[in-house]
Design a protein around this motif. Structure first.
Motif, mmCIF file in Angstrom:
data_model
loop_
_atom_site.group_PDB
_atom_site.id
_atom_site.type_symbol
_atom_site.label_atom_id
_atom_site.label_comp_id
_atom_site.label_asym_id
_atom_site.label_seq_id
_atom_site.Cartn_x
_atom_site.Cartn_y
_atom_site.Cartn_z
ATOM 1 N N ASN A 8 17.741 3.872 -47.780
ATOM 2 C CA ASN A 8 17.258 2.907 -46.785
ATOM 3 C C ASN A 8 16.045 2.199 -47.373
ATOM 4 O O ASN A 8 15.148 2.847 -47.922
ATOM 5 C CB ASN A 8 16.876 3.607 -45.475
ATOM 6 C CG ASN A 8 18.081 4.163 -44.758
ATOM 7 O OD1 ASN A 8 18.515 5.285 -45.027
ATOM 8 N ND2 ASN A 8 18.653 3.370 -43.867
ATOM 9 N N GLY A 13 14.188 -0.622 -43.391
ATOM 10 C CA GLY A 13 15.080 0.485 -43.067
ATOM 11 C C GLY A 13 16.548 0.225 -43.307
ATOM 12 O O GLY A 13 17.380 1.128 -43.121
ATOM 13 N N LEU A 14 16.908 -0.984 -43.695
ATOM 14 C CA LEU A 14 18.329 -1.307 -43.835
ATOM 15 C C LEU A 14 18.957 -0.522 -44.984
ATOM 16 O O LEU A 14 18.326 -0.253 -46.012
ATOM 17 C CB LEU A 14 18.526 -2.811 -44.055
ATOM 18 C CG LEU A 14 18.180 -3.693 -42.847
ATOM 19 C CD1 LEU A 14 18.451 -5.162 -43.168
ATOM 20 C CD2 LEU A 14 18.965 -3.265 -41.609
ATOM 21 N N LEU A 15 20.229 -0.176 -44.800
ATOM 22 C CA LEU A 15 20.966 0.582 -45.805
ATOM 23 C C LEU A 15 21.209 -0.307 -47.024
ATOM 24 O O LEU A 15 21.687 -1.443 -46.887
ATOM 25 C CB LEU A 15 22.305 1.046 -45.217
ATOM 26 C CG LEU A 15 23.074 2.050 -46.074
ATOM 27 C CD1 LEU A 15 22.379 3.408 -46.079
ATOM 28 C CD2 LEU A 15 24.508 2.197 -45.565
ATOM 29 N N MET A 76 33.948 9.554 -41.907
ATOM 30 C CA MET A 76 33.680 8.623 -40.792
ATOM 31 C C MET A 76 32.213 8.199 -40.791
ATOM 32 O O MET A 76 31.889 7.026 -40.567
ATOM 33 C CB MET A 76 34.045 9.293 -39.461
ATOM 34 C CG MET A 76 33.827 8.419 -38.246
ATOM 35 S SD MET A 76 34.731 6.846 -38.323
ATOM 36 C CE MET A 76 36.418 7.419 -38.149
ATOM 37 N N ARG A 77 31.320 9.133 -41.071
ATOM 38 C CA ARG A 77 29.885 8.816 -41.071
ATOM 39 C C ARG A 77 29.590 7.729 -42.103
ATOM 40 O O ARG A 77 28.885 6.755 -41.819
ATOM 41 C CB ARG A 77 29.095 10.091 -41.382
ATOM 42 C CG ARG A 77 27.598 9.950 -41.273
ATOM 43 C CD ARG A 77 26.948 11.324 -41.485
ATOM 44 N NE ARG A 77 25.561 11.329 -41.099
ATOM 45 C CZ ARG A 77 24.555 10.991 -41.890
ATOM 46 N NH1 ARG A 77 24.796 10.605 -43.120
ATOM 47 N NH2 ARG A 77 23.310 11.051 -41.446
ATOM 48 N N ILE A 80 31.032 4.312 -41.157
ATOM 49 C CA ILE A 80 30.172 3.612 -40.186
ATOM 50 C C ILE A 80 28.897 3.108 -40.866
ATOM 51 O O ILE A 80 28.456 1.987 -40.614
ATOM 52 C CB ILE A 80 29.868 4.544 -38.987
ATOM 53 C CG1 ILE A 80 31.142 4.744 -38.166
ATOM 54 C CG2 ILE A 80 28.739 3.977 -38.129
ATOM 55 C CD1 ILE A 80 31.045 5.775 -37.065
ATOM 56 N N ARG A 81 28.337 3.918 -41.765
ATOM 57 C CA ARG A 81 27.128 3.465 -42.467
ATOM 58 C C ARG A 81 27.395 2.202 -43.281
ATOM 59 O O ARG A 81 26.589 1.279 -43.303
ATOM 60 C CB ARG A 81 26.630 4.573 -43.415
ATOM 61 C CG ARG A 81 25.910 5.691 -42.699
ATOM 62 C CD ARG A 81 25.011 6.493 -43.630
ATOM 63 N NE ARG A 81 25.611 6.801 -44.921
ATOM 64 C CZ ARG A 81 24.934 6.817 -46.063
ATOM 65 N NH1 ARG A 81 23.653 6.514 -46.074
ATOM 66 N NH2 ARG A 81 25.534 7.135 -47.197
ATOM 67 N N GLY A 84 28.711 -0.610 -40.318
ATOM 68 C CA GLY A 84 27.889 -0.901 -39.145
ATOM 69 C C GLY A 84 28.489 -0.166 -37.965
ATOM 70 O O GLY A 84 29.533 0.491 -38.094
ATOM 71 N N PRO A 85 27.846 -0.240 -36.794
ATOM 72 C CA PRO A 85 28.373 0.499 -35.633
ATOM 73 C C PRO A 85 29.807 0.067 -35.320
ATOM 74 O O PRO A 85 30.084 -1.127 -35.226
ATOM 75 C CB PRO A 85 27.424 0.101 -34.489
ATOM 76 C CG PRO A 85 26.213 -0.459 -35.153
ATOM 77 C CD PRO A 85 26.653 -1.033 -36.458
ATOM 78 N N SER A 86 30.691 1.046 -35.148
ATOM 79 C CA SER A 86 32.093 0.697 -34.867
ATOM 80 C C SER A 86 32.221 -0.002 -33.517
ATOM 81 O O SER A 86 33.195 -0.708 -33.271
ATOM 82 C CB SER A 86 32.967 1.962 -34.889
ATOM 83 O OG SER A 86 32.696 2.785 -33.767
ATOM 84 N N VAL A 87 31.217 0.193 -32.671
ATOM 85 C CA VAL A 87 31.268 -0.388 -31.327
ATOM 86 C C VAL A 87 30.561 -1.740 -31.260
ATOM 87 O O VAL A 87 30.545 -2.377 -30.208
ATOM 88 C CB VAL A 87 30.636 0.578 -30.299
ATOM 89 C CG1 VAL A 87 31.486 1.831 -30.190
ATOM 90 C CG2 VAL A 87 29.207 0.947 -30.696
ATOM 91 N N ARG A 88 29.948 -2.157 -32.358
ATOM 92 C CA ARG A 88 29.287 -3.466 -32.410
ATOM 93 C C ARG A 88 29.672 -4.176 -33.717
ATOM 94 O O ARG A 88 28.881 -4.266 -34.655
ATOM 95 C CB ARG A 88 27.754 -3.310 -32.328
ATOM 96 C CG ARG A 88 27.207 -2.900 -30.976
ATOM 97 C CD ARG A 88 27.543 -3.859 -29.846
ATOM 98 N NE ARG A 88 27.071 -5.207 -30.021
ATOM 99 C CZ ARG A 88 26.030 -5.745 -29.371
ATOM 100 N NH1 ARG A 88 25.367 -5.030 -28.484
ATOM 101 N NH2 ARG A 88 25.693 -7.004 -29.578
ATOM 102 N N HIS A 91 27.316 -6.549 -35.567
ATOM 103 C CA HIS A 91 26.083 -6.135 -36.235
ATOM 104 C C HIS A 91 26.386 -5.282 -37.461
ATOM 105 O O HIS A 91 27.452 -4.702 -37.583
ATOM 106 C CB HIS A 91 25.196 -5.332 -35.279
ATOM 107 C CG HIS A 91 24.684 -6.140 -34.132
ATOM 108 N ND1 HIS A 91 24.133 -7.390 -34.279
ATOM 109 C CD2 HIS A 91 24.657 -5.881 -32.802
ATOM 110 C CE1 HIS A 91 23.778 -7.861 -33.097
ATOM 111 N NE2 HIS A 91 24.100 -6.972 -32.181
ATOM 112 N N GLY A 92 25.422 -5.207 -38.341
ATOM 113 C CA GLY A 92 25.575 -4.395 -39.537
ATOM 114 C C GLY A 92 26.288 -5.160 -40.645
ATOM 115 O O GLY A 92 26.509 -6.367 -40.556
#
Lengths: 98, 557
Positions: A8, A13-15, A76-77, A80-81, A84-88, A91-92
């Motif tokens: 990060n 803080g961005l990956l 899966m982790r 998502i990293r 970005g968020p699978s639900v948004r 974003h990401g």
């Protein structure tokens, strides 16, 4: 299994991912892939120097797959990293680089 | 509402400047991450999967319109125009840059807010009944005592490095909406036989990997002794709580291992020895804090509102909203409006900056400038005249804020889970979304009646799954998400920890499993008046287990 090094970025803080030139980059597809354990360890040592240099935090290596030159994370982790968020999906990295 | 005095204002302002200096020193490398981590955590700043996360304290869940507008503005200016309201009555921003956080904290300080003690092994944001001051079943507003506890616990030098985090909740109503029995200290306001005000004190409740219902350590504690007694409890914990194992460091483990009687003896001895009047609350000070929480000027109105009743009989959607989202008020002619942050299929607890502005506007014009955040991840307008509720409903509906599902099956608590959280072992939000879409908010959902589903994406239980009527815990087994289901949990005054049904279900199967549980309940309930929790307590696990596993052999993974 081949691996990629992530961290990060300290200031926001961005990956970010370590690329072949030893720079930290935001697009996952620009990440360097390490098939060789010795090479990975050398790169991790370099990455840790950047922790000491206050560029990044939380350096980690994680497993990836490559198909037709397209990288994808395995767990899966990490999926998502790297996306970005699978639900948004707005974003990401999925929003920024797809 | 409480207003900062000069000491509060100076304290918060100084903390912002201290953190600004710490961030500057971190960015230049004068502080390394190990040195800096404690400072950022004490200011609520975490590092998560994608970015930093800032957890902003909303003391006892109370906000003014001005404060809500500031949260909207901060999210818009420094983040991605949304925030996530949590089970701790806090707000989390998911994408702040470290370089901006001092400015964000300065903005918060300008409206008497901060992020202090929203992390770390200290006494965290004190939570309270989100209907405080308004509920028909309340006999005393708990917020003055929550505020007194907040002042006492803020950078308390003795309690800034406890064995583990420490959470206190307070309620002053007969219905426990603050989940006090799953807190480290739970305080229930009551009156004794002489009519004196005090607290029943519970200790050692908690969730996480070892869920425990709190034990009552004191039947009646005079309000004047609130701080002295809490100090005695926390001091015993600080001295005797385990520091050798993070997973056994909460006070619930101490109470369990020591035993309630021994714990009570130790606390009472500490209380008696140290109760030198230093912490005895003068009535004048209680009265001074109380004055901040004086009810707004809500003049009693006719109990029946013509505008309200007319709309009620003419509009089924409005009637459904009133049925689930409007609660009885202590003042005739008023209602408490719950604003669901659980629109069908959406992310539980998330609100956009625009939605926050809408709520701020409505609260300012129709809600006496008060907003509450509930631990169930909804917003509340505690003082709305029945005459105004139709208009408030219409405005909420324009902004996807009028879902008629409060307390129903789609009013799901969910932690951020693996979509954001670095501790998570599984996704929780998409499971909540799929359950919400499956049941919806139509006739079937209303027929099911009150049912609380709570989902956590790891054993830390931020999603309160242990006390869900149906609880779902996301775990990881051999690299695959698996979801354990519990039944019969409850966070109310009949607090209980749910029972595990058996082996977990895959991400794909978990919604079907929840459906099986619900169908089993619908088939076995006495009548529509017997809610899920009552039916489960009557029937036990057997019929649900049979339905889940005997008829569905493929469920086990």
């Amino acid at each position: 299994m081949p691996q990629v090094i992530s961290a990060n970025r300290l200031i926001d803080g961005l990956l970010v991912f370590l690329d072949r030139a030893g720079s930290w980059v935001e697009p996952f597809q620009s990440a360097a892939v390490y098939d060789d354990k010795g090479e990975l360890e050398l790169a991790l040592a370099k990455a840790q120097q950047d922790v000491g240099a206050n560029k990044v935090v939380d350096v980690a290596a994680f497993e990836v797959k490559s198909k037709s030159g397209i990288l994808s994370a395995v767990t899966m982790r990490d999926i998502i990293r790297t996306r970005g968020p699978s639900v948004r999906p707005d974003h990401g990295k999925q929003a920024q680089f797809s | 509402m409480y207003r900062y005095d000069e000491f509060d204002a100076q304290f918060v302002h100084e903390r912002v400047e201290q953190f600004r200096d710490q961030v500057a020193r971190r960015l230049t490398g004068e502080l390394n991450e190990d040195q800096f981590r404690i400072h950022r955590l004490m200011n609520g700043l975490y590092l998560q999967l994608h970015a930093y996360m800032l957890r902003i304290a909303i003391p006892y869940g109370t906000l003014s319109s001005k404060q809500m507008r500031k949260l909207a503005e901060i999210a818009r200016r420094y983040d991605k125009s949304y925030g996530h309201f949590t089970t701790r009555q806090n707000l989390q921003l998911n994408w702040p840059a470290l370089k901006d956080v001092p400015d964000i904290l300065a903005e918060l300080a300008s409206v008497e807010m901060h992020a202090i003690q929203t992390s770390g092994n200290c006494i965290r944001n004190v939570t309270a009944d989100h209907f405080a001051g308004a509920a028909a079943d309340e006999f005393e507003d708990p917020r003055p005592y929550a505020e007194i506890l907040r002042q006492w616990s803020s950078i308390h030098p003795e309690f800034s490095f406890l064995p583990r985090k420490f959470k206190i909740a307070v309620t002053g109503a007969t219905s426990d909406r603050a989940a006090i029995q799953v807190h480290d200290i739970g305080l229930q306001l009551l009156r004794n036989d002489k009519g004196e005000l005090g607290f029943a004190v519970y200790v050692g409740g908690g969730q996480g990997r070892t869920p425990m219902v709190a034990k009552k350590i004191r039947d009646f504690l005079p309000v004047a002794d609130l701080l002295a007694y809490c100090e005695a409890i926390v001091r015993v914990y600080n001295l005797e709580g385990r520091r050798d194992n993070k997973y056994k460091a909460r006070i619930k483990i101490l109470v369990h291992e020591k035993g309630l009687e021994a714990m009570r003896t130790a606390v009472e001895a500490e209380f008696a020895e140290r109760n030198d009047q230093r912490l005895r609350l003068p009535q004048s000070e209680i009265d001074r804090i109380h004055a901040y929480f004086a009810p707004p000027d809500v003049k009693p109105r006719p109990a029946q509102s013509k505008a309200f009743e007319t709309r009620l009989s003419a509009d089924a959607k409005f009637a459904a909203f009133v049925n689930s989202n409007v609660s009885a008020h202590k003042v005739p002619g008023y209602g408490i409006v719950t604003i669901s942050l659980k629109p069908i299929g959406k992310i539980p607890g998330d609100a956009t900056s625009d939605q926050m502005d809408v709520v701020a506007h409505l609260a300012e014009h129709y809600g006496h400038d008060e907003i509450r955040v509930s631990h169930e991840q909804n917003l509340v307008m505690p003082y709305v005249a029945l005459d105004d509720i139709p208009h408030v409903y219409d405005e909420l509906a324009k902004h996807d804020l009028a879902c008629a599902n409060a307390g129903q099956i789609s009013d799901i608590i969910s932690c951020p889970g693996m979509d954001y959280c670095s501790l998570a072992t599984a996704r929780s939000i998409p499971v909540a979304q799929r359950i919400s879409q499956h049941f919806g908010d139509g006739d079937r959902a209303h027929a099911i009646g009150p049912l609380k589903i709570k989902i956590s994406g790891c054993i830390n239980a931020c999603g309160h799954h242990h006390v869900g009527h149906i609880g779902i815990l996301g775990l990881e087994r051999k690299g695959v998400e698996t979801y354990q289901i519990t039944l019969g949990g409850s966070a109310d005054e009949t607090c209980s920890v749910g029972d595990i049904t058996g082996p977990g279900f895959s991400y794909e199967d978990v919604v079907g499993a929840v459906n099986t549980v619900v169908e089993t309940y619908m088939g076995l309930r006495k009548d529509s008046a017997e809610d899920f929790l009552s039916a489960y307590r009557r029937l036990g696990m057997a019929p649900f287990k049979a339905a889940l596993y005997e008829k569905n052999p493929g469920a086990d993974i």
